[in-house]
Design a protein around this motif. Sequence first.
Motif, mmCIF file in Angstrom:
data_model
loop_
_atom_site.group_PDB
_atom_site.id
_atom_site.type_symbol
_atom_site.label_atom_id
_atom_site.label_comp_id
_atom_site.label_asym_id
_atom_site.label_seq_id
_atom_site.Cartn_x
_atom_site.Cartn_y
_atom_site.Cartn_z
ATOM 1 N N HIS A 171 0.826 -1.209 0.000
ATOM 2 C CA HIS A 171 0.000 0.000 0.000
ATOM 3 C C HIS A 171 0.863 1.262 0.000
ATOM 4 C CE1 HIS A 171 -3.289 2.750 0.786
ATOM 5 N NE2 HIS A 171 -2.573 3.288 1.747
ATOM 6 N N GLY A 172 1.930 1.262 0.802
ATOM 7 C CA GLY A 172 2.747 2.462 0.969
ATOM 8 C C GLY A 172 3.432 2.923 -0.301
ATOM 9 N N PHE A 173 3.848 1.980 -1.146
ATOM 10 C CA PHE A 173 4.585 2.339 -2.363
ATOM 11 C C PHE A 173 3.721 3.178 -3.300
ATOM 12 C CE2 PHE A 173 6.057 1.762 -6.668
ATOM 13 C CZ PHE A 173 7.427 1.820 -6.571
ATOM 14 N N TRP A 174 2.571 2.632 -3.705
ATOM 15 C CA TRP A 174 1.744 3.382 -4.659
ATOM 16 C C TRP A 174 1.110 4.608 -4.012
ATOM 17 C CZ3 TRP A 174 -3.323 4.533 -3.931
ATOM 18 C CH2 TRP A 174 -4.079 3.733 -3.080
ATOM 19 N N SER A 175 0.835 4.518 -2.706
ATOM 20 C CA SER A 175 0.233 5.651 -2.012
ATOM 21 C C SER A 175 1.174 6.850 -1.985
ATOM 22 C CB SER A 175 -0.132 5.245 -0.584
ATOM 23 O OG SER A 175 -0.711 6.330 0.114
ATOM 24 N N ALA A 176 2.495 6.568 -1.837
ATOM 25 C CA ALA A 176 3.487 7.648 -1.808
ATOM 26 C C ALA A 176 3.505 8.405 -3.135
ATOM 27 C CB ALA A 176 4.873 7.071 -1.506
ATOM 28 N N PHE A 177 3.531 7.655 -4.234
ATOM 29 C CA PHE A 177 3.550 8.301 -5.550
ATOM 30 C C PHE A 177 2.206 8.970 -5.856
ATOM 31 C CE2 PHE A 177 7.132 5.405 -6.025
ATOM 32 C CZ PHE A 177 8.057 6.224 -6.647
ATOM 33 N N HIS A 178 1.130 8.377 -5.353
ATOM 34 C CA HIS A 178 -0.199 8.978 -5.519
ATOM 35 C C HIS A 178 -0.238 10.360 -4.877
ATOM 36 C CE1 HIS A 178 -4.438 9.730 -4.395
ATOM 37 N NE2 HIS A 178 -4.730 9.065 -5.507
ATOM 38 N N THR A 179 0.335 10.463 -3.677
ATOM 39 C CA THR A 179 0.377 11.746 -2.965
ATOM 40 C C THR A 179 1.221 12.765 -3.710
ATOM 41 O OG1 THR A 179 0.099 10.626 -0.830
ATOM 42 C CG2 THR A 179 0.989 12.867 -0.778
ATOM 43 N N LEU A 180 2.277 12.286 -4.379
ATOM 44 C CA LEU A 180 3.166 13.199 -5.093
ATOM 45 C C LEU A 180 2.614 13.640 -6.447
ATOM 46 C CD1 LEU A 180 6.631 11.546 -4.303
ATOM 47 C CD2 LEU A 180 5.630 13.596 -3.270
ATOM 48 N N GLY A 181 1.429 13.154 -6.811
ATOM 49 C CA GLY A 181 0.785 13.650 -8.026
ATOM 50 C C GLY A 181 0.518 12.618 -9.103
ATOM 51 N N TRP A 182 1.027 11.400 -8.942
ATOM 52 C CA TRP A 182 0.771 10.354 -9.946
ATOM 53 C C TRP A 182 -0.560 9.685 -9.616
ATOM 54 C CZ3 TRP A 182 5.832 7.345 -11.475
ATOM 55 C CH2 TRP A 182 6.788 8.276 -11.907
ATOM 56 N N ASN A 183 -1.634 10.436 -9.748
ATOM 57 C CA ASN A 183 -2.924 9.947 -9.276
ATOM 58 C C ASN A 183 -3.993 9.902 -10.360
ATOM 59 O OD1 ASN A 183 -3.141 12.674 -9.603
ATOM 60 N ND2 ASN A 183 -3.713 13.131 -7.482
ATOM 61 N N ASN A 184 -3.570 9.892 -11.623
ATOM 62 C CA ASN A 184 -4.568 9.790 -12.682
ATOM 63 C C ASN A 184 -4.976 8.326 -12.872
ATOM 64 O OD1 ASN A 184 -2.781 8.543 -14.822
ATOM 65 N ND2 ASN A 184 -1.659 10.445 -14.465
ATOM 66 N N ASN A 185 -6.036 8.128 -13.621
ATOM 67 C CA ASN A 185 -6.594 6.783 -13.791
ATOM 68 C C ASN A 185 -5.637 5.818 -14.482
ATOM 69 O OD1 ASN A 185 -9.016 7.505 -12.580
ATOM 70 N ND2 ASN A 185 -9.933 8.185 -14.519
ATOM 71 N N VAL A 186 -4.731 6.354 -15.285
ATOM 72 C CA VAL A 186 -3.781 5.494 -15.998
ATOM 73 C C VAL A 186 -2.693 5.005 -15.057
ATOM 74 C CG1 VAL A 186 -2.061 5.402 -17.835
ATOM 75 C CG2 VAL A 186 -4.209 6.622 -18.206
ATOM 76 N N TRP A 187 -2.084 5.930 -14.298
ATOM 77 C CA TRP A 187 -0.937 5.572 -13.484
ATOM 78 C C TRP A 187 -1.286 4.878 -12.178
ATOM 79 C CZ3 TRP A 187 3.962 4.723 -14.126
ATOM 80 C CH2 TRP A 187 4.587 5.246 -15.258
ATOM 81 N N ILE A 188 -2.471 5.128 -11.642
ATOM 82 C CA ILE A 188 -2.798 4.521 -10.356
ATOM 83 C C ILE A 188 -2.813 2.998 -10.444
ATOM 84 C CG2 ILE A 188 -5.307 4.554 -10.651
ATOM 85 C CD1 ILE A 188 -3.316 5.307 -7.439
#
Length: 223
Positions: A171-188
Amino acid sequence: MANIFTSSIGKKLIMSVTGIFLIIFLLLHATINGLSLISPEAFNAGCEFMALPIVTVMVPILAAGFIIHIIYALYLSWTNYKARGTNRYAVANKSKTDNWAAKNMLVLGIIVLGVLAFHLTHFWADMQLLEFKGVEPTDNPYQLLEDTFGTWWVTALYIVWFVALWMHLTHGFWSAFHTLGWNNNVWIGRLKVISYIVATLIFLVFAAVAVVACLKANGIMAC
């Protein structure tokens, strides 16, 4: 500048940055440990690399990042707990993708922290700490590895630690990048897949090193 450390977004950014830094360290640590599966000489050479001044100077920075990560995790959990008031279990707009790890990151973090303290008494205290004091370690790194994992319950405890770490990272790995802005439907979706790959790779290497060292130390597997 103060807002960076006190605002909700700032705290999450700090958690993300320190978390990514620790993931990079885990990948490096897993690579060094994985050398023990090749030969004792390869592992000892990897440990000598970790003892280089350029790496040694990173230890206090790593420790600071880890402490900051823990402090902000506890603080965010406490503020979230207080914000829910008496309605502790009602969560609005709960994402259907939330899994057990996502809901229990603090619990997993406490388990990881607890066994980490145990881990430091085995390796850091007997290797890096002695070098900091100018004392030559009595055991070579590979011998210390076998001595540590030669006891079955120690190996079992480490395996539990690695499982908790795996769950925390998924959970922590993708959540970290999600917080940094990689939160679009493609990258999530991609980040969630990558997070499982990275977490599983780290888990498998650490677990394999512990099990193989245990088997060799007890004469079940040839050295």
